[in-house]
Design a protein around this motif. Structure first.
Motif, PDB file in Angstrom:
ATOM      1  N   LEU A  12     -25.968 -48.407 -31.664  1.00  0.00           N
ATOM      2  CA  LEU A  12     -25.630 -48.145 -30.271  1.00  0.00           C
ATOM      3  C   LEU A  12     -25.737 -46.647 -30.031  1.00  0.00           C
ATOM      4  N   HIS A  13     -26.275 -46.274 -28.895  1.00  0.00           N
ATOM      5  CA  HIS A  13     -26.416 -44.858 -28.525  1.00  0.00           C
ATOM      6  C   HIS A  13     -27.176 -44.071 -29.607  1.00  0.00           C
ATOM      7  N   ASN A  14     -28.175 -44.712 -30.190  1.00  0.00           N
ATOM      8  CA  ASN A  14     -29.010 -44.095 -31.229  1.00  0.00           C
ATOM      9  C   ASN A  14     -28.234 -43.745 -32.487  1.00  0.00           C
ATOM     10  N   ARG A  15     -27.117 -44.406 -32.679  1.00  0.00           N
ATOM     11  CA  ARG A  15     -26.345 -44.238 -33.917  1.00  0.00           C
ATOM     12  C   ARG A  15     -26.176 -45.607 -34.561  1.00  0.00           C
ATOM     13  N   THR A  16     -26.221 -45.654 -35.895  1.00  0.00           N
ATOM     14  CA  THR A  16     -26.056 -46.911 -36.621  1.00  0.00           C
ATOM     15  C   THR A  16     -24.769 -46.870 -37.428  1.00  0.00           C
ATOM     16  N   LEU A  17     -23.888 -47.810 -37.141  1.00  0.00           N
ATOM     17  CA  LEU A  17     -22.641 -47.951 -37.896  1.00  0.00           C
ATOM     18  C   LEU A  17     -22.875 -48.959 -39.018  1.00  0.00           C
ATOM     19  N   ILE A  18     -22.476 -48.589 -40.225  1.00  0.00           N
ATOM     20  CA  ILE A  18     -22.643 -49.461 -41.390  1.00  0.00           C
ATOM     21  C   ILE A  18     -21.283 -49.978 -41.816  1.00  0.00           C
ATOM     22  N   ASP A  19     -21.176 -51.269 -41.939  1.00  0.00           N
ATOM     23  CA  ASP A  19     -19.924 -51.920 -42.341  1.00  0.00           C
ATOM     24  C   ASP A  19     -20.230 -52.860 -43.496  1.00  0.00           C
ATOM     25  N   ASP A  20     -19.726 -52.531 -44.678  1.00  0.00           N
ATOM     26  CA  ASP A  20     -19.987 -53.354 -45.859  1.00  0.00           C
ATOM     27  C   ASP A  20     -18.995 -54.490 -46.037  1.00  0.00           C
ATOM     28  N   TYR A  21     -17.966 -54.531 -45.189  1.00  0.00           N
ATOM     29  CA  TYR A  21     -16.890 -55.499 -45.434  1.00  0.00           C
ATOM     30  C   TYR A  21     -16.556 -56.347 -44.209  1.00  0.00           C
ATOM     31  N   ALA A  22     -17.487 -56.485 -43.295  1.00  0.00           N
ATOM     32  CA  ALA A  22     -17.249 -57.300 -42.108  1.00  0.00           C
ATOM     33  C   ALA A  22     -16.973 -58.756 -42.462  1.00  0.00           C
ATOM     34  N   TRP A  23     -17.431 -59.193 -43.614  1.00  0.00           N
ATOM     35  CA  TRP A  23     -17.210 -60.582 -44.026  1.00  0.00           C
ATOM     36  C   TRP A  23     -15.734 -60.912 -44.211  1.00  0.00           C
ATOM     37  N   LEU A  24     -14.904 -59.892 -44.356  1.00  0.00           N
ATOM     38  CA  LEU A  24     -13.465 -60.145 -44.527  1.00  0.00           C
ATOM     39  C   LEU A  24     -12.814 -60.664 -43.238  1.00  0.00           C
ATOM     40  N   ARG A  25     -13.563 -60.710 -42.145  1.00  0.00           N
ATOM     41  CA  ARG A  25     -13.031 -61.250 -40.890  1.00  0.00           C
ATOM     42  C   ARG A  25     -12.896 -62.770 -40.908  1.00  0.00           C
ATOM     43  N   GLU A  26     -13.520 -63.434 -41.854  1.00  0.00           N
ATOM     44  CA  GLU A  26     -13.498 -64.899 -41.892  1.00  0.00           C
ATOM     45  C   GLU A  26     -12.163 -65.382 -42.447  1.00  0.00           C
ATOM     46  N   LYS A  27     -11.207 -65.522 -41.556  1.00  0.00           N
ATOM     47  CA  LYS A  27      -9.821 -65.793 -41.960  1.00  0.00           C
ATOM     48  C   LYS A  27      -9.658 -67.080 -42.752  1.00  0.00           C
ATOM     49  N   THR A  28     -10.424 -68.094 -42.445  1.00  0.00           N
ATOM     50  CA  THR A  28     -10.274 -69.392 -43.118  1.00  0.00           C
ATOM     51  C   THR A  28     -11.153 -69.516 -44.352  1.00  0.00           C
ATOM     52  N   SER A  29     -11.921 -68.488 -44.659  1.00  0.00           N
ATOM     53  CA  SER A  29     -12.812 -68.545 -45.815  1.00  0.00           C
ATOM     54  C   SER A  29     -12.015 -68.529 -47.114  1.00  0.00           C
ATOM     55  N   PRO A  30     -12.274 -69.474 -48.022  1.00  0.00           N
ATOM     56  CA  PRO A  30     -11.594 -69.442 -49.326  1.00  0.00           C
ATOM     57  C   PRO A  30     -11.820 -68.130 -50.072  1.00  0.00           C
ATOM     58  N   GLU A  31     -13.000 -67.549 -49.915  1.00  0.00           N
ATOM     59  CA  GLU A  31     -13.282 -66.286 -50.593  1.00  0.00           C
ATOM     60  C   GLU A  31     -12.403 -65.166 -50.038  1.00  0.00           C
ATOM     61  N   VAL A  32     -12.238 -65.135 -48.727  1.00  0.00           N
ATOM     62  CA  VAL A  32     -11.398 -64.104 -48.108  1.00  0.00           C
ATOM     63  C   VAL A  32      -9.951 -64.276 -48.539  1.00  0.00           C
ATOM     64  N   LEU A  33      -9.453 -65.490 -48.455  1.00  0.00           N
ATOM     65  CA  LEU A  33      -8.057 -65.730 -48.838  1.00  0.00           C
ATOM     66  C   LEU A  33      -7.830 -65.402 -50.305  1.00  0.00           C
ATOM     67  N   ALA A  34      -8.796 -65.720 -51.161  1.00  0.00           N
ATOM     68  CA  ALA A  34      -8.672 -65.401 -52.590  1.00  0.00           C
ATOM     69  C   ALA A  34      -8.630 -63.886 -52.797  1.00  0.00           C
ATOM     70  N   TYR A  35      -9.445 -63.167 -52.031  1.00  0.00           N
ATOM     71  CA  TYR A  35      -9.434 -61.710 -52.141  1.00  0.00           C
ATOM     72  C   TYR A  35      -8.088 -61.136 -51.715  1.00  0.00           C
ATOM     73  N   LEU A  36      -7.551 -61.627 -50.602  1.00  0.00           N
ATOM     74  CA  LEU A  36      -6.253 -61.130 -50.146  1.00  0.00           C
ATOM     75  C   LEU A  36      -5.155 -61.435 -51.159  1.00  0.00           C
ATOM     76  N   GLU A  37      -5.185 -62.618 -51.730  1.00  0.00           N
ATOM     77  CA  GLU A  37      -4.203 -62.969 -52.758  1.00  0.00           C
ATOM     78  C   GLU A  37      -4.361 -62.068 -53.985  1.00  0.00           C
ATOM     79  N   ALA A  38      -5.596 -61.715 -54.306  1.00  0.00           N
ATOM     80  CA  ALA A  38      -5.825 -60.822 -55.444  1.00  0.00           C
ATOM     81  C   ALA A  38      -5.267 -59.430 -55.163  1.00  0.00           C
ATOM     82  N   GLU A  39      -5.394 -58.984 -53.924  1.00  0.00           N
ATOM     83  CA  GLU A  39      -4.789 -57.699 -53.554  1.00  0.00           C
ATOM     84  C   GLU A  39      -3.276 -57.761 -53.701  1.00  0.00           C
ATOM     85  N   ASN A  40      -2.677 -58.848 -53.256  1.00  0.00           N
ATOM     86  CA  ASN A  40      -1.224 -59.006 -53.406  1.00  0.00           C
ATOM     87  C   ASN A  40      -0.829 -59.025 -54.871  1.00  0.00           C
ATOM     88  N   ALA A  41      -1.625 -59.718 -55.685  1.00  0.00           N
ATOM     89  CA  ALA A  41      -1.312 -59.807 -57.110  1.00  0.00           C
ATOM     90  C   ALA A  41      -1.391 -58.430 -57.768  1.00  0.00           C
TER      91      ALA A  41
END
Length: 694
Positions: A24-53
């Motif tokens: 946007l506006h001739n600038r490119t934003l790079i986001d390597d972790y947008a996949w963490l938005r998938e709240k119901t994803s087993p992979e996301v939930l497993a990652y969050l639980e791993a952070e808690n652990a």
């Protein structure tokens, strides 16, 4: 369930990288972790639980300390207690708590405070079997027979409406979802309620419900189509009119309806104008309107109900550049002006000379300490001869006073009891003004234990917020004793973006002035150290939500200044969030942060967005906290922030992410569960600042 293996996890989890680009506006934003938005994803939930652990594993050595801290905090709470009863109609209402029970019990007594108690709602019973419980709306019909209330069981601020017959205790069939404000008409049969849209969580529709009918038959009374605006319904204190407010962060308008004619036509007080706010109440055929149409700090005018044209507005209190008129409490024979000057609140009682709007004598209620909070308490009776207000300070527990209009004297009705040996004389509080880099004078409030205060030797903890024109409250909190008694100096920086010095203070810390918020906090911290309030090697900072944005920004700007940071539900992914108009709050918040679809705003926001400005280097130790069901700052913002920072941080300071998997923006809902969360935060600070060896 957490396993022993998980609890002993010694290495932080590594989030998978999946590159996403936004141009946007001739600038490119790079986001390597947008996949963490998938709240119901087993992979996301497993990652969050791993952070808690991982967090649990790193903090395991602090468990004995946390138990000590929790016990201390509980010892300073009067677990079985009762609020000051207030009168409304034929009843005296109050709430009380019982030892070991997490939630309040709402009660009343008819005619006298000595009458038998009637429990109208026991929140502990509602919470049975629920991991989270919060009450939203709570209003009793004028005849005292019916209670309309709403509950949230997830923390996502999605409330369900119920109606209870207080004569029988029966829960009636009335039911609605996604409810916000609730208000009865004077017929005790008609209920008005607002609802939110499903995506943006914006209160946008007002419905009228007739008791005993199906909600499918409820009449849609009003719909707000501007995405910047939320609506809310209420009633004037004299009970004559229902009010419907439609407001953005900077603009408002109100409609009114006779509370005796719920099927009638709503009338507009004044049409909305961009950047003009007004708020009304009613007395003797006049609307009393607090408005900033002639100056940012508001003035007070009156307008006849039957002739509302602005040419008929009569000024009662003029605008003052040095005094913010924050609110007006209106009664039959007087009003109370809630004002703020030089960063401190005041309450000014103004008597009416007669039935008209002419004013007579006035008096300001005086407060004895250099740093305090004072605001209205519960005052439901319009024809009142006394006025209740709350007062507290950093060293004085919360107190409820009653001001007598006849004598001008204030009587203490109740002061929060602090068991466990609290002696207020052991503690001192101060206030001074720090000079910001552009010369602005920033108020700083602080508290410490007198017999433990040294010169440049204390651990120093600095708290800040600085957004939405919100004035940082300065009150008593018995939990803080666990830090104060271990030598901490606790400081509160009233930085720009907040409302502590009026609306201009807010203006100077929002939109294209947002960087002032961060530089003010840094300046306040530096001045605290220069004045000997803390050890430069033992400085910590804390903020939540927009205050979490503050924490992310100052961590990037001055990582050397702070040894440790606690960041609650932090708004750190500014660009990605503000570019997603489908998220709750995004469009309304263009007025606070700016619209990144505009090139200048995009560049300015990008200059401070914490997630986008992370760089390789050394960072303070951080405890970043969030909740899975947060509807205001989505869990993935702090999750993405921590994941990215782990790839860039080059020192060995701790970086911890803790996710409450069954709560929302405010964390745990139960009072004991909440204390355990605070004990966790304090243990982290005590450990990182070397106050306690663990």
């Amino acid at each position: 369930m957490m396993t022993e293996t998980n609890l002993l996890q010694t290495a932080p989890p590594v989030a998978r990288v999946e590159r996403t680009e936004t141009t946007l506006h001739n600038r490119t934003l790079i986001d390597d972790y947008a996949w963490l938005r998938e709240k119901t994803s087993p992979e996301v939930l497993a990652y969050l639980e791993a952070e808690n652990a991982y967090t649990d594993s790193v903090m395991k050595s602090t468990e004995p300390l946390r138990e000590i801290l929790y016990a201390e905090m509980v010892s300073h709470i009067k677990e079985t207690d009762q609020s000051v009863p207030f009168r409304e109609g034929d009843y005296f209402y109050y709430s009380r708590t019982e030892q070991t029970r997490q939630y309040p019990i709402y009660c009343r007594k008819k005619g006298s405070i000595d009458a038998p108690e009637e429990i109208i709602l026991d929140v502990n019973e509602l919470a049975a079997g629920e991991a989270f419980m919060a009450i939203g709306g709570f209003t009793v019909s004028d005849d005292g027979n019916l209670l309309a209330y709403s509950t949230d069981t997830t923390g996502f601020r999605q409330y369900t409406l119920r109606v209870k017959d207080l004569r029988t205790g029966e829960l009636l069939g009335e039911h609605a979802e996604r409810v916000g404000s609730i208000e009865w008409a004077n017929d005790n049969r008609t209920l008005f309620y607002t609802v939110e849209d499903e995506e943006q969580k914006r209160q946008f529709q007002l419905y009228r419900h007739l008791l005993g009918t199906s909600h499918d038959q409820d009449a849609l009374v009003f719909e707000e189509t501007d995405e910047r605006f939320n609506i809310g319904a209420g009633k004037t204190r004299d009970g004559k009119y229902l009010l419907l407010e439609s407001a953005s962060h900077t603009t408002s308008e109100e409609r009114f309806l006779s509370a005796d004619d719920p099927a009638g036509e709503w009338r507009l007080i004044a049409p909305r104008q961009d950047d003009i706010e007004y708020y009304a109440d009613h007395r003797n055929g006049l609307f009393y309107i607090r408005t900033n149409d002639k100056g940012r700090n508001f003035r007070l005018v009156t307008a006849p109900v039957d002739s509302l044209e602005q040419t008929n507005w009569t000024e009662v209190v003029s605008h003052r550049a040095e005094v913010m008129l924050e609110d007006i409490d209106l009664f039959a024979s007087f009003y109370v002006a809630c004002e703020r000057a030089e960063g401190l609140p005041s309450l000014r009682v103004v008597r009416f000379a007669g039935a008209g709007s002419e004013v007579g004598s006035s008096e300001e209620i005086r407060f004895p300490e250099p740093v305090y909070s004072a605001h209205p308490h519960t005052n439901r009776e319009f024809d009142a001869h006394n006025y209740r207000y709350s007062y507290q300070s950093l060293v004085t527990p919360g107190s409820v006073y009653e001001y007598d209009l006849a004598t001008g004297a204030s009587t203490l009705l109740k002061q929060q009891e602090i068991p466990g040996g609290f002696d207020r004389e052991l503690y001192g509080s101060e206030r001074f003004f720090a000079t910001a880099k552009d010369g602005a004078k920033v108020p700083v409030s602080l508290v410490y234990r007198r017999d433990q205060k040294g010169e440049g030797t204390n651990p120093l903890h600095v708290y800040g917020y600085g957004s939405y024109g919100y004035s940082l409250p300065i009150g008593f909190n018995s939990n803080r004793l666990s830090l104060l008694d271990r030598g901490f100096v606790l400081a509160y920086a009233h930085i720009r973006g907040g409302g502590d010095m009026g609306k201009s203070w807010h203006d100077d810390g929002r939109l294209m002035n947002k960087q002032n918020t961060f530089s003010d906090f840094i300046a306040a911290s530096e001045v605290l150290l220069a004045r000997g309030y803390g050890d430069p090697q033992r400085v910590s900072a804390e903020g939540g939500s927009a205050g979490g944005l503050l924490m992310g920004a100052v961590s990037n700007l001055r990582p050397d200044l702070f040894r440790a940071i606690v960041s609650h539900v932090p708004f750190v992914d500014v660009m990605n969030t503000m570019l997603d108009a489908s998220l709750p709050l995004t469009v309304p918040e263009y007025e606070e942060w700016g619209n990144p679809n505009e090139p200048a705003a995009f560049e300015y926001m990008l200059s401070y967005s914490p997630y986008d400005n992370l760089q390789p280097g050394s960072y303070p130790a951080m405890l970043v906290k969030t909740s899975l069901n947060d509807s205001q700052v989505m869990y993935w913002e702090p999750a993405k922030y921590v994941a990215k920072l782990r790839t860039l941080k080059q020192n060995d300071s701790l970086l911890l992410l803790h996710i409450n998997m069954s709560a929302g923006h405010g964390g745990a809902s139960g009072r004991y569960d909440y204390l355990k969360e605070i004990a966790f935060d304090y243990a982290f600070l005590l450990k990182e600042l070397g106050v306690v060896a663990v």
